[in-house]
Write an enzyme that holds these catalytic residues in place. Structure first.
Site, PDB file in Angstrom:
ATOM      1  N   SER A  32       5.036  -4.363  15.766  1.00  0.00           N
ATOM      2  CA  SER A  32       6.079  -3.666  16.522  1.00  0.00           C
ATOM      3  C   SER A  32       5.463  -2.821  17.634  1.00  0.00           C
ATOM      4  CB  SER A  32       6.914  -2.790  15.583  1.00  0.00           C
ATOM      5  OG  SER A  32       6.064  -1.920  14.864  1.00  0.00           O
ATOM      6  N   TYR A  66       2.078   0.824  -4.433  1.00  0.00           N
ATOM      7  CA  TYR A  66       0.922   0.022  -4.013  1.00  0.00           C
ATOM      8  C   TYR A  66       0.604  -1.062  -5.038  1.00  0.00           C
ATOM      9  CZ  TYR A  66       0.081   2.555   0.236  1.00  0.00           C
ATOM     10  OH  TYR A  66       0.226   3.055   1.512  1.00  0.00           O
ATOM     11  N   HIS A  70      -6.753  -0.503   9.281  1.00  0.00           N
ATOM     12  CA  HIS A  70      -6.033   0.356   8.337  1.00  0.00           C
ATOM     13  C   HIS A  70      -6.502   0.172   6.900  1.00  0.00           C
ATOM     14  CE1 HIS A  70      -2.525   0.658  11.463  1.00  0.00           C
ATOM     15  NE2 HIS A  70      -3.548   1.431  11.767  1.00  0.00           N
ATOM     16  N   ASN A 127       5.794 -12.741  19.206  1.00  0.00           N
ATOM     17  CA  ASN A 127       6.692 -12.025  18.301  1.00  0.00           C
ATOM     18  C   ASN A 127       8.113 -12.550  18.536  1.00  0.00           C
ATOM     19  OD1 ASN A 127       8.286  -9.894  17.041  1.00  0.00           O
ATOM     20  ND2 ASN A 127       6.449  -8.630  17.136  1.00  0.00           N
ATOM     21  N   CYS A 137     -12.767  15.613 -14.357  1.00  0.00           N
ATOM     22  CA  CYS A 137     -12.159  16.616 -13.459  1.00  0.00           C
ATOM     23  C   CYS A 137     -10.745  16.245 -13.017  1.00  0.00           C
ATOM     24  CB  CYS A 137     -13.044  16.850 -12.236  1.00  0.00           C
ATOM     25  SG  CYS A 137     -13.042  15.462 -11.086  1.00  0.00           S
ATOM     26  N   GLU A 179      10.750 -11.002  18.143  1.00  0.00           N
ATOM     27  CA  GLU A 179      11.587  -9.896  18.650  1.00  0.00           C
ATOM     28  C   GLU A 179      10.874  -9.184  19.805  1.00  0.00           C
ATOM     29  OE1 GLU A 179      14.514  -9.529  17.237  1.00  0.00           O
ATOM     30  OE2 GLU A 179      14.111 -10.897  15.574  1.00  0.00           O
TER      31      GLU A 179
HETATM   32  C1  BJW Z   1       6.883 -11.354  13.378  1.00  0.00           C
HETATM   33  C2  BJW Z   1       7.271 -12.326  12.450  1.00  0.00           C
HETATM   34  C3  BJW Z   1       6.666 -13.595  12.559  1.00  0.00           C
HETATM   35  C4  BJW Z   1       8.329 -10.489  12.004  1.00  0.00           C
HETATM   36  N1  BJW Z   1       5.762 -13.806  13.518  1.00  0.00           N
HETATM   37  N2  BJW Z   1       5.993 -11.600  14.315  1.00  0.00           N
HETATM   38  C5  BJW Z   1       0.323   8.568  19.794  1.00  0.00           C
HETATM   39  C6  BJW Z   1       1.659   8.672  20.041  1.00  0.00           C
HETATM   40  C7  BJW Z   1       2.562   8.948  18.999  1.00  0.00           C
HETATM   41  C8  BJW Z   1       2.113   9.123  17.683  1.00  0.00           C
HETATM   42  C9  BJW Z   1       0.773   9.022  17.444  1.00  0.00           C
HETATM   43  C10 BJW Z   1      -0.104   8.750  18.483  1.00  0.00           C
HETATM   44  N3  BJW Z   1      -1.355   8.687  17.974  1.00  0.00           N
HETATM   45  C11 BJW Z   1      -1.278   8.883  16.634  1.00  0.00           C
HETATM   46  C12 BJW Z   1       0.010   9.111  16.271  1.00  0.00           C
HETATM   47  C13 BJW Z   1       0.505   9.382  14.895  1.00  0.00           C
HETATM   48  C14 BJW Z   1       0.617   8.158  14.028  1.00  0.00           C
HETATM   49  C15 BJW Z   1       1.592   7.204  14.687  1.00  0.00           C
HETATM   50  O1  BJW Z   1       1.238   6.228  15.309  1.00  0.00           O
HETATM   51  N4  BJW Z   1       2.888   7.459  14.511  1.00  0.00           N
HETATM   52  C16 BJW Z   1       3.926   6.601  15.091  1.00  0.00           C
HETATM   53  C17 BJW Z   1       4.784   5.993  13.980  1.00  0.00           C
HETATM   54  C18 BJW Z   1       4.732   7.403  16.051  1.00  0.00           C
HETATM   55  N5  BJW Z   1      -0.662   7.546  13.815  1.00  0.00           N
HETATM   56  C19 BJW Z   1      -1.449   7.937  12.813  1.00  0.00           C
HETATM   57  O2  BJW Z   1      -1.142   8.842  12.050  1.00  0.00           O
HETATM   58  C20 BJW Z   1      -2.794   7.243  12.664  1.00  0.00           C
HETATM   59  N6  BJW Z   1      -3.820   8.228  12.554  1.00  0.00           N
HETATM   60  C21 BJW Z   1      -4.180   8.987  13.565  1.00  0.00           C
HETATM   61  O3  BJW Z   1      -3.741   8.856  14.660  1.00  0.00           O
HETATM   62  O4  BJW Z   1      -5.098   9.927  13.229  1.00  0.00           O
HETATM   63  C22 BJW Z   1      -5.474  10.894  14.220  1.00  0.00           C
HETATM   64  C23 BJW Z   1      -6.266  11.989  13.555  1.00  0.00           C
HETATM   65  C24 BJW Z   1      -7.122  12.700  14.333  1.00  0.00           C
HETATM   66  C25 BJW Z   1      -7.854  13.728  13.757  1.00  0.00           C
HETATM   67  C26 BJW Z   1      -7.734  14.001  12.406  1.00  0.00           C
HETATM   68  C27 BJW Z   1      -6.883  13.272  11.631  1.00  0.00           C
HETATM   69  C28 BJW Z   1      -6.151  12.247  12.215  1.00  0.00           C
HETATM   70  C29 BJW Z   1      -2.857   6.448  11.374  1.00  0.00           C
HETATM   71  C30 BJW Z   1      -1.932   5.304  11.360  1.00  0.00           C
HETATM   72  C31 BJW Z   1      -2.015   4.602  10.002  1.00  0.00           C
HETATM   73  C32 BJW Z   1      -0.942   3.567   9.824  1.00  0.00           C
HETATM   74  N7  BJW Z   1      -0.927   3.161   8.467  1.00  0.00           N
HETATM   75  C33 BJW Z   1       0.042   2.156   8.040  1.00  0.00           C
HETATM   76  C34 BJW Z   1       0.061   2.085   6.503  1.00  0.00           C
HETATM   77  C35 BJW Z   1      -1.150   1.337   5.975  1.00  0.00           C
HETATM   78  C36 BJW Z   1      -1.131   1.267   4.487  1.00  0.00           C
HETATM   79  C37 BJW Z   1       0.025   0.486   3.930  1.00  0.00           C
HETATM   80  O5  BJW Z   1       0.288  -0.668   4.314  1.00  0.00           O
HETATM   81  O6  BJW Z   1       0.711   1.043   3.075  1.00  0.00           O
HETATM   82  O7  BJW Z   1      -0.264   0.877   8.613  1.00  0.00           O
HETATM   83  S1  BJW Z   1       1.685   2.480   8.672  1.00  0.00           S
HETATM   84  C38 BJW Z   1       2.113   0.799   8.946  1.00  0.00           C
HETATM   85  O8  BJW Z   1       2.339   0.569  10.347  1.00  0.00           O
HETATM   86  C39 BJW Z   1       0.876  -0.025   8.549  1.00  0.00           C
HETATM   87  C40 BJW Z   1       0.840  -1.041   9.644  1.00  0.00           C
HETATM   88  O9  BJW Z   1      -0.474  -1.561   9.770  1.00  0.00           O
HETATM   89  C41 BJW Z   1       1.294  -0.264  10.857  1.00  0.00           C
HETATM   90  C42 BJW Z   1       1.808  -1.107  11.963  1.00  0.00           C
HETATM   91  O10 BJW Z   1       2.949  -1.805  11.587  1.00  0.00           O
HETATM   92  P1  BJW Z   1       3.179  -3.281  12.132  1.00  0.00           P
HETATM   93  O11 BJW Z   1       2.076  -4.135  11.666  1.00  0.00           O
HETATM   94  O12 BJW Z   1       3.420  -3.246  13.580  1.00  0.00           O
HETATM   95  O13 BJW Z   1       4.472  -3.739  11.308  1.00  0.00           O
HETATM   96  P2  BJW Z   1       6.022  -3.540  11.641  1.00  0.00           P
HETATM   97  O14 BJW Z   1       6.754  -3.771  10.374  1.00  0.00           O
HETATM   98  O15 BJW Z   1       6.273  -2.282  12.359  1.00  0.00           O
HETATM   99  O16 BJW Z   1       6.352  -4.699  12.677  1.00  0.00           O
HETATM  100  C43 BJW Z   1       6.338  -6.050  12.297  1.00  0.00           C
HETATM  101  C44 BJW Z   1       6.578  -6.916  13.521  1.00  0.00           C
HETATM  102  O17 BJW Z   1       6.451  -8.280  13.144  1.00  0.00           O
HETATM  103  C45 BJW Z   1       7.973  -6.770  14.143  1.00  0.00           C
HETATM  104  O18 BJW Z   1       7.829  -6.557  15.547  1.00  0.00           O
HETATM  105  C46 BJW Z   1       8.640  -8.122  13.868  1.00  0.00           C
HETATM  106  O19 BJW Z   1       9.525  -8.514  14.915  1.00  0.00           O
HETATM  107  C47 BJW Z   1       7.458  -9.023  13.818  1.00  0.00           C
HETATM  108  N8  BJW Z   1       7.620 -10.280  13.087  1.00  0.00           N
HETATM  109  N9  BJW Z   1       8.248 -11.821  11.616  1.00  0.00           N
HETATM  110  C48 BJW Z   1       5.480 -12.851  14.381  1.00  0.00           C
HETATM  111  N10 BJW Z   1       7.007 -14.618  11.684  1.00  0.00           N
END
Ligand code: BJW
Length: 240
Positions: free
Chosen positions: A188, A64, A117, A212, A149, A214
């Site tokens: 994504s 981080y 997030h 996007n 602690c 892609e």
């Molecule tokens: C361009 C470009 C250009 C490139 N122009 N585009 C339902 C179904 C299945 C699973 C679950 C569900 N509900 C919940 C889950 C579990 C889980 C989940 O979703 N898992 C999946 C992976 C399957 N979700 C969770 O755990 C969430 N919590 C939760 O549900 O809690 C429930 C609960 C209930 C009761 C008690 C306790 C809990 C939490 C999710 C947290 C996500 N956190 C992260 C990390 C943040 C910190 C950090 O950055 O380190 O967030 S993970 C990561 O993914 C980050 C992002 O915000 C997030 C999304 O990613 P994003 O932004 O889509 O990025 P990429 O890299 O995937 O895609 C980039 C895109 O850009 C691509 O498409 C490229 O093509 C495009 N691109 N250049 C435009 N120039």
């Protein structure tokens, strides 16, 4: 493009959901890009969890810190600026919801971006703070900790398996339910509940536009996909 401009012109409420691709043209690698250098051996999904932090606090903290240092050196791009300018020209018309933790929307001037997030710039206690845990008096380290602690400081972002901040999620769901146009930019669409917002908007009859280069998981609910980079597409789309 002109169709979407017409939809924007006639929309009564627009929700915009952004993801990591929004910041790609600022030089921030997307979440699922291959990691480089020191971090190439780790998958982001294996670092962004509480279990990973408890097992390897130094490794996760340093990852981080590396990302914080990188983000300090980049600037909002034309896409961030176009969204902020649109919000200023049309107060109340557009709700900006971001999954990004990089703070670039806020630095571009979007004052009320909903940060689903969390924010990379903030820390919080790992365990429930005791009386001795004072963020003003942490002992430096990787990670910093309470000198009494040992409670660790952690990034105030939402890791897998953690609840999203409820006020942010509520506000995002309200926008998804109430909009008649949603722009889904640079995500994504694999991470929930954020991705579910596009399904909600679609179910409620809103038009959904995916921006996007892609294909994404959310193309199935899109009325139109613009296969262009965000920083090129948004300024044209959002100019008056
Ligand atoms: C361009 C470009 C250009 C490139 N122009 N585009 C339902 C179904 C299945 C699973 C679950 C569900 N509900 C919940 C889950 C579990 C889980 C989940 O979703 N898992 C999946 C992976 C399957 N979700 C969770 O755990 C969430 N919590 C939760 O549900 O809690 C429930 C609960 C209930 C009761 C008690 C306790 C809990 C939490 C999710 C947290 C996500 N956190 C992260 C990390 C943040 C910190 C950090 O950055 O380190 O967030 S993970 C990561 O993914 C980050 C992002 O915000 C997030 C999304 O990613 P994003 O932004 O889509 O990025 P990429 O890299 O995937 O895609 C980039 C895109 O850009 C691509 O498409 C490229 O093509 C495009 N691109 N250049 C435009 N120039």
């Amino acid at each position: 493009m002109s169709t979407v401009r017409d939809w924007i012109g006639s929309a009564h409420h627009i929700a915009v959901l952004t993801g990591a691709g929004m910041s790609a043209e600022s030089g921030v690698p997307t979440f699922r890009d291959a990691q480089t250098g020191l971090w190439a051996q780790f998958k982001p999904e294996d670092l962004a969890t509480e279990d990973a932090f408890r097992a390897h606090p130094r490794r996760v903290w340093d990852w981080y810190q590396f990302r914080r240092d990188m983000i300090a050196q980049v600037a909002p791009n034309a896409g961030h600026r176009a969204l902020a300018a649109f919000q200023q020209r049309h107060p109340g018309l557009l709700t900006l919801i971001t999954q990004n933790v990089d703070g670039l929307h806020q630095r571009a001037g979007s004052t009320d971006a909903i940060a689903l997030h969390g924010n990379l710039a903030d820390d919080r206690w790992l365990d429930m703070p005791r009386d001795c845990c004072d963020p003003e008096f942490v002992e430096a380290g990787h990670p910093p900790h309470c000198p009494t602690c040992g409670n660790l400081r952690r990034p105030a972002v939402v890791w897998f398996g953690e609840m999203l901040p409820l006020p942010a999620l509520d506000a995002a769901q309200k926008a998804a339910n109430g909009c008649n146009l949603m722009l889904v930019v640079g995500t994504s669409g694999v991470v929930y509940p954020a991705a579910g917002l596009a399904h909600t908007a679609h179910r409620r009859g809103a038009r959904v536009v995916v921006i996007n280069p892609e294909a994404t998981e959310l193309d199935v609910v899109a009325d139109l996909c613009l296969h262009e980079p965000a920083a090129q597409c948004l300024p044209t789309l959002l100019e008056d």
